[in-house]
Design a protein around this motif. Structure first.
Motif, short mmCIF file in Angstrom:
data_model
loop_
_atom_site.label_atom_id
_atom_site.label_comp_id
_atom_site.label_asym_id
_atom_site.label_seq_id
_atom_site.Cartn_x
_atom_site.Cartn_y
_atom_site.Cartn_z
N TRP A 279 -78.16 39.78 34.25
CA TRP A 279 -78.99 39.36 33.13
C TRP A 279 -78.93 40.37 31.99
N MET A 280 -78.68 41.63 32.33
CA MET A 280 -78.57 42.67 31.32
C MET A 280 -77.29 43.46 31.55
N VAL A 281 -76.74 44.00 30.45
CA VAL A 281 -75.56 44.84 30.53
C VAL A 281 -75.78 46.07 29.68
N LEU A 282 -75.59 47.24 30.27
CA LEU A 282 -75.63 48.50 29.55
C LEU A 282 -74.23 48.89 29.11
N LEU A 283 -74.10 49.33 27.85
CA LEU A 283 -72.86 49.92 27.35
C LEU A 283 -71.67 48.97 27.44
N GLY A 284 -71.90 47.69 27.43
CA GLY A 284 -70.81 46.73 27.46
C GLY A 284 -70.52 46.19 26.08
N PRO A 285 -69.50 45.36 25.96
CA PRO A 285 -69.21 44.71 24.68
C PRO A 285 -70.20 43.60 24.42
N ASP A 286 -70.18 43.10 23.21
CA ASP A 286 -71.08 42.05 22.79
C ASP A 286 -70.58 40.71 23.31
N PRO A 287 -71.33 40.03 24.19
CA PRO A 287 -70.85 38.76 24.72
C PRO A 287 -71.05 37.58 23.78
N GLU A 288 -71.60 37.82 22.60
CA GLU A 288 -71.74 36.74 21.64
C GLU A 288 -70.62 36.82 20.62
N THR A 289 -70.73 37.74 19.70
CA THR A 289 -69.67 37.97 18.72
C THR A 289 -69.92 39.31 18.06
N ASP A 290 -68.90 40.15 18.04
CA ASP A 290 -69.07 41.52 17.55
C ASP A 290 -69.61 41.57 16.13
#
Length: 278
Positions: A215-226
């Protein structure tokens, strides 16, 4: 180009195998260039044994001595900020592939929900560098006069901003290739059948996987759009500190963004929140 949280050499070998198993070997170079590490936070898999995790979203936070709820200053117009998540940095450290976060301490993420959301907001992230999970206790909302009307603002208590209390979380390394973005703004030219196979790749992780319901991601890329959060493809002086999902009371993806120099200094005083409206 170096990714903000690049896949390590050992984990890269695993990702190459996964790409090959998916029949995407012809695009290995492009996909490896897009992939980066993240710390996936999701419900513990069925049958998981071990200590109860501290890191989670929503609910009344467990706090250390000296904790002051942001926005809960005395006064008739005081409206406490909404609580979003608590993170035990020691708990997630084994999944921090590039050691970007401090190895210990506690983080608390808030959002000024009573002020609405305007795309990009200054927010409070509290950092207790010397605190440990076993030295915390649930915040005593009953004795805090700021919570005399807990439903002021969003019409719900500020500890329910994210929705009903979520399951406790376990952390695991995830290698995210951002398949979801390929459907809207493809950074790699893939045939339709390859895109379908690629959509399974975000489920591939090395430990606790997104397939368990991250449900949450730390330090990852943007899963929507950068483009809404950080400069395209992660270039620039900022990165996503936490992708907090879609809080129930906004329905919009919520991201916490930190400057690289602040992350390196373990300074969480200038974090901003970005809400992406669809």
């Amino acid at each position: 180009m170096t990714r903000p949280n690049p896949v390590t050499a050992d984990d890269g070998r695993t990702l190459r195998r996964l790409i090959g198993d998916a029949g995407l070997g012809s695009w290995e170079g492009e996909l490896m260039g897009l992939a980066e590490h993240g710390i996936a936070l999701g419900p513990r898999p069925a049958g998981h044994r071990g200590p109860e995790p501290f890191s989670r979203c929503g609910g009344v936070p467990a706090v250390p001595p000296g904790f002051v709820w942001p926005g809960a200053e005395p006064g008739p117009d005081a409206l406490p900020d909404c609580f979003v998540a608590q993170i035990d940095l020691a708990e997630v450290a084994p999944a921090d592939a590039n050691h970007l976060l401090p190895p210990r301490g506690l983080l608390y993420f808030f959002f000024p929900g009573h002020d609405g959301f305007g795309g990009r907001d200054a927010v409070t992230v509290l950092h207790f560098p010397d605190a440990t999970a076993d030295g915390t206790a649930p915040y005593d909302v009953a004795s805090d006069p700021a919570f005399a009307d807990p439903e002021a603002g969003w019409g719900a208590p500020p500890w329910e901003f994210t929705g009903p209390p979520a399951p406790l979380y376990a952390a695991g390394k995830a290698m995210l290739a951002q398949a979801v973005r390929f459907h809207d703004d493809p950074p790699v030219d893939l045939p339709e059948e390859a895109v379908d196979r690629l959509s399974a790749l975000p489920s591939a992780a090395l430990d606790v996987a997104p397939r368990h319901g991250a449900w949450m991601v730390l330090l990852g890329p943007d899963p929507e759009t950068d483009q809404y959060v950080v400069p395209p493809r992660g270039r620039g002086p900022e990165r996503i500190l936490l992708a907090a999902g879609r809080p129930e009371f906004t329905g919009c993806p919520l991201y916490y963004v930190i400057r690289d120099e602040d992350l390196a200094a373990a300074d969480f005083g200038r974090v901003e929140a970005v809400t992406v409206q669809h």
